[in-house]
Design an enzyme around this catalytic site. Structure first.
Site, short mmCIF file in Angstrom:
data_model
loop_
_atom_site.label_atom_id
_atom_site.label_comp_id
_atom_site.label_asym_id
_atom_site.label_seq_id
_atom_site.Cartn_x
_atom_site.Cartn_y
_atom_site.Cartn_z
CB SER A 147 -0.84 -0.17 1.06
OG SER A 147 -1.31 1.44 1.40
CE1 TYR A 159 -4.11 -2.85 5.35
CE2 TYR A 159 -3.32 -0.38 4.80
CZ TYR A 159 -3.86 -1.56 4.14
OH TYR A 159 -4.17 -2.07 2.93
CE LYS A 163 -1.32 -4.15 3.34
NZ LYS A 163 -1.53 -5.38 2.35
N1 LIG Z 1 -8.77 -1.10 -1.13
C1 LIG Z 1 -7.43 -0.33 -0.89
O1 LIG Z 1 -7.80 0.89 -0.87
C2 LIG Z 1 -6.36 -0.84 -0.94
C3 LIG Z 1 -5.29 0.05 -0.61
C4 LIG Z 1 -4.00 -0.46 -0.40
C5 LIG Z 1 -3.79 -1.70 -0.32
N2 LIG Z 1 -4.70 -2.53 -0.18
C6 LIG Z 1 -4.51 -4.04 -0.04
O2 LIG Z 1 -5.00 -4.73 -1.02
C7 LIG Z 1 -5.41 -6.25 -0.46
C8 LIG Z 1 -6.70 -6.56 -0.95
O3 LIG Z 1 -7.48 -5.92 -0.26
P1 LIG Z 1 -9.08 -5.24 -1.02
O4 LIG Z 1 -8.89 -4.00 -1.05
O5 LIG Z 1 -9.07 -5.90 -2.40
O6 LIG Z 1 -9.97 -5.75 0.25
P2 LIG Z 1 -11.32 -6.72 0.06
O7 LIG Z 1 -12.05 -6.72 -1.00
O8 LIG Z 1 -11.71 -6.42 1.42
O9 LIG Z 1 -10.59 -8.25 -0.15
C9 LIG Z 1 -9.86 -8.70 1.18
C10 LIG Z 1 -9.70 -10.07 0.67
O10 LIG Z 1 -8.63 -10.67 1.79
C11 LIG Z 1 -9.16 -12.01 2.20
N3 LIG Z 1 -8.92 -11.99 3.52
C12 LIG Z 1 -9.07 -11.42 4.63
N4 LIG Z 1 -8.45 -11.90 5.81
C13 LIG Z 1 -7.95 -13.06 5.47
C14 LIG Z 1 -7.15 -14.12 6.24
N5 LIG Z 1 -7.14 -13.96 7.31
N6 LIG Z 1 -6.82 -15.17 5.29
C15 LIG Z 1 -7.39 -15.34 3.92
N7 LIG Z 1 -7.67 -14.18 3.41
C16 LIG Z 1 -8.19 -13.44 3.85
C17 LIG Z 1 -10.72 -11.68 1.98
O11 LIG Z 1 -11.51 -12.91 1.88
P3 LIG Z 1 -12.13 -13.75 3.01
O12 LIG Z 1 -13.21 -12.80 4.20
O13 LIG Z 1 -13.08 -15.00 2.47
O14 LIG Z 1 -10.99 -14.32 3.92
C18 LIG Z 1 -10.83 -10.96 0.80
O15 LIG Z 1 -10.83 -11.93 -0.45
C19 LIG Z 1 -5.16 -6.06 0.91
O16 LIG Z 1 -3.60 -6.75 1.24
C20 LIG Z 1 -5.23 -4.41 1.05
O17 LIG Z 1 -4.39 -4.14 2.25
C21 LIG Z 1 -5.89 -2.20 -0.57
#
Ligand SMILES: NC(=O)c1ccc[n+]([C@@H]2O[C@H](COP(=O)([O-])OP(=O)(O)OC[C@H]3O[C@@H](n4cnc5c(N)ncnc54)[C@H](OP(=O)(O)O)[C@@H]3O)[C@@H](O)[C@H]2O)c1
Length: 262
Positions: A147, A159, A163
């Site tokens: 991130s 968080y 990251k």
């Molecule tokens: N959205 C943003 O603005 C943003 C920005 C920077 C970085 N990120 C990063 O992008 C990545 C994906 O996030 P996203 O934004 O796509 O969020 P999201 O739509 O909420 O997806 C999160 C995913 O992680 C899985 N997950 C959560 N806890 C888990 C665990 N303990 N074990 C295995 N799977 C787990 C969830 O599925 P289940 O609930 O089925 O486990 C889901 O598939 C993350 O690493 C996040 O930190 C996101």
């Protein structure tokens, strides 16, 4: 540049956090590029429809439930990938969590541990297991979803520390595993509209404030991360390792210049 270098035909990819958001988008993009794709997360119900979408693209798709912070789950996950597909070329670590929005002053040990265990410890041990397979195969590509919060202090204290850890882990794994032709890179998204970031876009006032911090003046969509993912997964990125690709609409540089009052 030959666009065939972006092809993933004949490759097998594993995507954690593959049930939704950035992981789902990455999984579908890699399937579209020709890879067989396994999606994983905790809940099988969320994964099955994504595996079906993958199969509809004409490649093999599989859904396997695993908790990213449980190393025995990660071991079983890699074993099942090997049983069903016989190889593993790409690991996209997208599973991530942020159970606590609030000041560091009030952070408790439980939310600290959960954030570190899922975002950093789990990511490392799954990568280590995948790298052992890739080493035997003669190479592979690991893509870690970090991130921009890992590059400069954001408001989500713990968080952001995880990251930042992912970025350093990416660099040290790249430095050690380059000898095995394993490339390890990170993608650092800005604010992407997913469930994880809901708190930053569901409320119109908060959304407006977020938008005013982004030169492109809008939040990103999950499939806007996929160009970087395909580059890092494929031969197009064959000489890139230890890198962090920022995909943030310019947010690292502060808000749009024309909104400044001085
Ligand atoms: N959205 C943003 O603005 C943003 C920005 C920077 C970085 N990120 C990063 O992008 C990545 C994906 O996030 P996203 O934004 O796509 O969020 P999201 O739509 O909420 O997806 C999160 C995913 O992680 C899985 N997950 C959560 N806890 C888990 C665990 N303990 N074990 C295995 N799977 C787990 C969830 O599925 P289940 O609930 O089925 O486990 C889901 O598939 C993350 O690493 C996040 O930190 C996101």
């Amino acid at each position: 540049m030959n666009s065939k270098k972006f092809s993933l035909e004949g490759k097998v990819a594993l995507v954690t956090g593959g049930s939704r958001g950035i992981g789902r988008a990455g999984a579908l993009a890699m399937a579209e590029a020709g890879a067989d794709v396994v999606v994983s997360s905790r809940k099988i119900d969320g994964l099955k429809p994504v595996a079906d979408e993958i199969k509809a693209l004409g490649v093999r798709g599989e859904a396997i439930a695993a908790h990213n912070a449980k190393i025995e789950d990660s071991r079983a996950l890699i074993d099942q990938v090997m049983e069903k597909f016989g190889r593993l070329d790409i690991l996209m670590n997208s599973a991530g969590t942020n159970p606590y929005y609030g000041p560091l002053m009030e952070q408790d040990e439980k939310t600290w541990d959960v954030t570190f265990n899922v975002n950093l410890k789990g990511l490392f041990f799954l990568s280590q297991l995948a790298a052992k397979v890739m080493k035997k195969q003669g190479g592979g590509s690991i893509i870690n979803v970090s991130s921009i919060g890992g590059l400069r202090a954001g408001d989500l204290g713990c968080y952001c520390v995880t990251k930042a850890g992912v970025i350093m882990l990416t660099q040290v794994m790249a430095k050690e595993w380059g000898q095995f032709n394993i490339r390890v890179n990170a993608v650092a998204p800005g604010i992407i509209k997913t469930r994880l970031s809901e708190a930053l876009w569901k409320d119109p006032e908060v959304h407006e404030e977020a938008v005013s911090s982004i030169p492109l003046m809008r939040l990103g969509e999950p499939d806007e991360i996929t160009g970087a993912v395909l580059y890092l997964a494929s031969d197009a990125g064959s000489y890139t390792t230890g890198a962090t690709i920022v995909v943030d609409g310019g947010r690292m540089h502060g808000g749009p210049a024309h909104l400044k009052k001085y």
